[in-house]
Write a protein that holds these residues in place. Structure first.
Motif, PDB file in Angstrom:
ATOM      1  N   TYR A   1       0.833  -1.204   0.000  1.00  0.00           N
ATOM      2  CA  TYR A   1       0.000   0.000   0.000  1.00  0.00           C
ATOM      3  C   TYR A   1       0.870   1.257   0.000  1.00  0.00           C
ATOM      4  O   TYR A   1       0.612   2.201  -0.746  1.00  0.00           O
ATOM      5  CB  TYR A   1      -0.938  -0.003   1.204  1.00  0.00           C
ATOM      6  N   ARG A   2       1.922   1.268   0.826  1.00  0.00           N
ATOM      7  CA  ARG A   2       2.834   2.410   0.888  1.00  0.00           C
ATOM      8  C   ARG A   2       3.478   2.645  -0.478  1.00  0.00           C
ATOM      9  O   ARG A   2       3.539   3.772  -0.959  1.00  0.00           O
ATOM     10  CB  ARG A   2       3.912   2.205   1.946  1.00  0.00           C
ATOM     11  N   ASP A   3       3.963   1.566  -1.091  1.00  0.00           N
ATOM     12  CA  ASP A   3       4.623   1.698  -2.398  1.00  0.00           C
ATOM     13  C   ASP A   3       3.651   2.232  -3.456  1.00  0.00           C
ATOM     14  O   ASP A   3       4.001   3.096  -4.258  1.00  0.00           O
ATOM     15  CB  ASP A   3       5.220   0.362  -2.843  1.00  0.00           C
TER      16      ASP A   3
ATOM     17  N   HIS B   1       2.877   5.893  -2.716  1.00  0.00           N
ATOM     18  CA  HIS B   1       4.034   6.718  -3.072  1.00  0.00           C
ATOM     19  C   HIS B   1       4.122   6.887  -4.592  1.00  0.00           C
ATOM     20  O   HIS B   1       4.402   7.984  -5.092  1.00  0.00           O
ATOM     21  CB  HIS B   1       5.320   6.087  -2.522  1.00  0.00           C
ATOM     22  N   ALA B   2       3.885   5.819  -5.314  1.00  0.00           N
ATOM     23  CA  ALA B   2       3.930   5.876  -6.785  1.00  0.00           C
ATOM     24  C   ALA B   2       2.838   6.817  -7.313  1.00  0.00           C
ATOM     25  O   ALA B   2       3.085   7.615  -8.232  1.00  0.00           O
ATOM     26  CB  ALA B   2       3.762   4.486  -7.378  1.00  0.00           C
ATOM     27  N   ARG B   3       1.623   6.740  -6.743  1.00  0.00           N
ATOM     28  CA  ARG B   3       0.530   7.627  -7.181  1.00  0.00           C
ATOM     29  C   ARG B   3       0.880   9.089  -6.873  1.00  0.00           C
ATOM     30  O   ARG B   3       0.656   9.973  -7.691  1.00  0.00           O
ATOM     31  CB  ARG B   3      -0.787   7.245  -6.482  1.00  0.00           C
ATOM     32  N   PHE B   4       1.436   9.306  -5.688  1.00  0.00           N
ATOM     33  CA  PHE B   4       1.814  10.667  -5.323  1.00  0.00           C
ATOM     34  C   PHE B   4       2.896  11.195  -6.257  1.00  0.00           C
ATOM     35  O   PHE B   4       2.813  12.333  -6.732  1.00  0.00           O
ATOM     36  CB  PHE B   4       2.314  10.735  -3.880  1.00  0.00           C
ATOM     37  N   THR B   5       3.905  10.391  -6.526  1.00  0.00           N
ATOM     38  CA  THR B   5       5.002  10.812  -7.395  1.00  0.00           C
ATOM     39  C   THR B   5       4.462  11.175  -8.776  1.00  0.00           C
ATOM     40  O   THR B   5       4.857  12.195  -9.361  1.00  0.00           O
ATOM     41  CB  THR B   5       6.063   9.701  -7.492  1.00  0.00           C
ATOM     42  N   ALA B   6       3.559  10.367  -9.297  1.00  0.00           N
ATOM     43  CA  ALA B   6       2.962  10.646 -10.612  1.00  0.00           C
ATOM     44  C   ALA B   6       2.165  11.949 -10.571  1.00  0.00           C
ATOM     45  O   ALA B   6       2.257  12.774 -11.500  1.00  0.00           O
ATOM     46  CB  ALA B   6       2.070   9.487 -11.033  1.00  0.00           C
ATOM     47  N   ALA B   7       1.417  12.163  -9.502  1.00  0.00           N
ATOM     48  CA  ALA B   7       0.612  13.381  -9.383  1.00  0.00           C
ATOM     49  C   ALA B   7       1.501  14.604  -9.161  1.00  0.00           C
ATOM     50  O   ALA B   7       1.206  15.703  -9.659  1.00  0.00           O
ATOM     51  CB  ALA B   7      -0.384  13.238  -8.235  1.00  0.00           C
TER      52      ALA B   7
ATOM     53  N   GLY C   1       0.464  22.216   0.602  1.00  0.00           N
ATOM     54  CA  GLY C   1      -0.338  21.548   1.642  1.00  0.00           C
ATOM     55  C   GLY C   1      -0.525  20.075   1.336  1.00  0.00           C
ATOM     56  O   GLY C   1      -0.481  19.232   2.228  1.00  0.00           O
ATOM     57  N   ASN C   2      -0.739  19.760   0.070  1.00  0.00           N
ATOM     58  CA  ASN C   2      -0.892  18.351  -0.335  1.00  0.00           C
ATOM     59  C   ASN C   2       0.404  17.580  -0.127  1.00  0.00           C
ATOM     60  O   ASN C   2       0.378  16.414   0.254  1.00  0.00           O
ATOM     61  CB  ASN C   2      -1.338  18.260  -1.788  1.00  0.00           C
ATOM     62  N   VAL C   3       1.530  18.263  -0.381  1.00  0.00           N
ATOM     63  CA  VAL C   3       2.830  17.604  -0.177  1.00  0.00           C
ATOM     64  C   VAL C   3       3.012  17.287   1.306  1.00  0.00           C
ATOM     65  O   VAL C   3       3.459  16.200   1.673  1.00  0.00           O
ATOM     66  CB  VAL C   3       3.989  18.475  -0.709  1.00  0.00           C
ATOM     67  N   ARG C   4       2.670  18.262   2.169  1.00  0.00           N
ATOM     68  CA  ARG C   4       2.793  18.024   3.622  1.00  0.00           C
ATOM     69  C   ARG C   4       1.859  16.895   4.058  1.00  0.00           C
ATOM     70  O   ARG C   4       2.237  16.037   4.856  1.00  0.00           O
ATOM     71  CB  ARG C   4       2.484  19.311   4.389  1.00  0.00           C
ATOM     72  N   ASN C   5       0.657  16.889   3.551  1.00  0.00           N
ATOM     73  CA  ASN C   5      -0.294  15.815   3.895  1.00  0.00           C
ATOM     74  C   ASN C   5       0.241  14.450   3.432  1.00  0.00           C
ATOM     75  O   ASN C   5       0.142  13.460   4.147  1.00  0.00           O
ATOM     76  CB  ASN C   5      -1.662  16.084   3.268  1.00  0.00           C
ATOM     77  N   PHE C   6       0.771  14.444   2.216  1.00  0.00           N
ATOM     78  CA  PHE C   6       1.344  13.197   1.698  1.00  0.00           C
ATOM     79  C   PHE C   6       2.469  12.728   2.606  1.00  0.00           C
ATOM     80  O   PHE C   6       2.531  11.563   2.991  1.00  0.00           O
ATOM     81  CB  PHE C   6       1.863  13.391   0.273  1.00  0.00           C
TER      82      PHE C   6
END
Length: 151
Positions: A45-47, A50-56, A64-69
């Protein structure tokens, strides 16, 4: 006969101990497997997260989204570390249960060897008794024939 009954009782108790140790070992192995599966799920789940966040993030993202992530990833990392500790404890329980199971199996095996020896000794004693009875019968028959011939 009492010795035989006592040995049978010991074997019965040893079988109960083996059954209990086997069940305990099986239970802690299953628990360890479940903990390991949960750890793998957290890591996966973490991986994926992280992959979805990196793509986004490649297409731009608010601070703020970066801090939340990052906060969520930190939470996942903490959960993963906690799950690893739980896995270590579960592995220790499995490793602690194995010698107990082996000890109970060995104890049962020892009793079964004693029983086998006891049965072999009894069979030998019976065979000797049967041979002696047969020899006595043959000797009596020979004496009777001999006395009948002299009469």
């Amino acid at each position: 006969m009492t010795q035989h009954s006592a040995l049978q009782t010991l074997i019965g108790l040893a079988k109960d101990d083996v059954d209990a140790a086997t069940q305990k070992l099986g239970r802690v192995q299953r628990e360890r497997g479940e903990v390991e599966k949960q750890l793998q799920s957290l890591i996966t789940y973490r991986d994926e997260y992280h992959a979805r966040f990196t793509a986004a993030a490649r297409s731009g993202m608010a601070a703020g989204n970066v801090r939340n992530f990052q906060a969520f990833i930190d939470t996942l990392d903490a959960a993963i570390e906690q799950q690893r500790r739980i896995l270590e404890q579960a592995t220790e329980r499995v490793e602690a249960a194995k010698p107990e199971w082996q000890r109970t199996k060995q104890k049962l095996g020892s009793y079964e060897v004693l029983q086998k020896r006891q049965e072999e000794a009894a069979a030998l004693k019976q065979a000797r008794r049967d041979q002696r009875d047969s020899d006595e019968f043959a000797a009596r028959a020979l004496r009777m024939r001999s006395s009948q011939q002299h009469s």
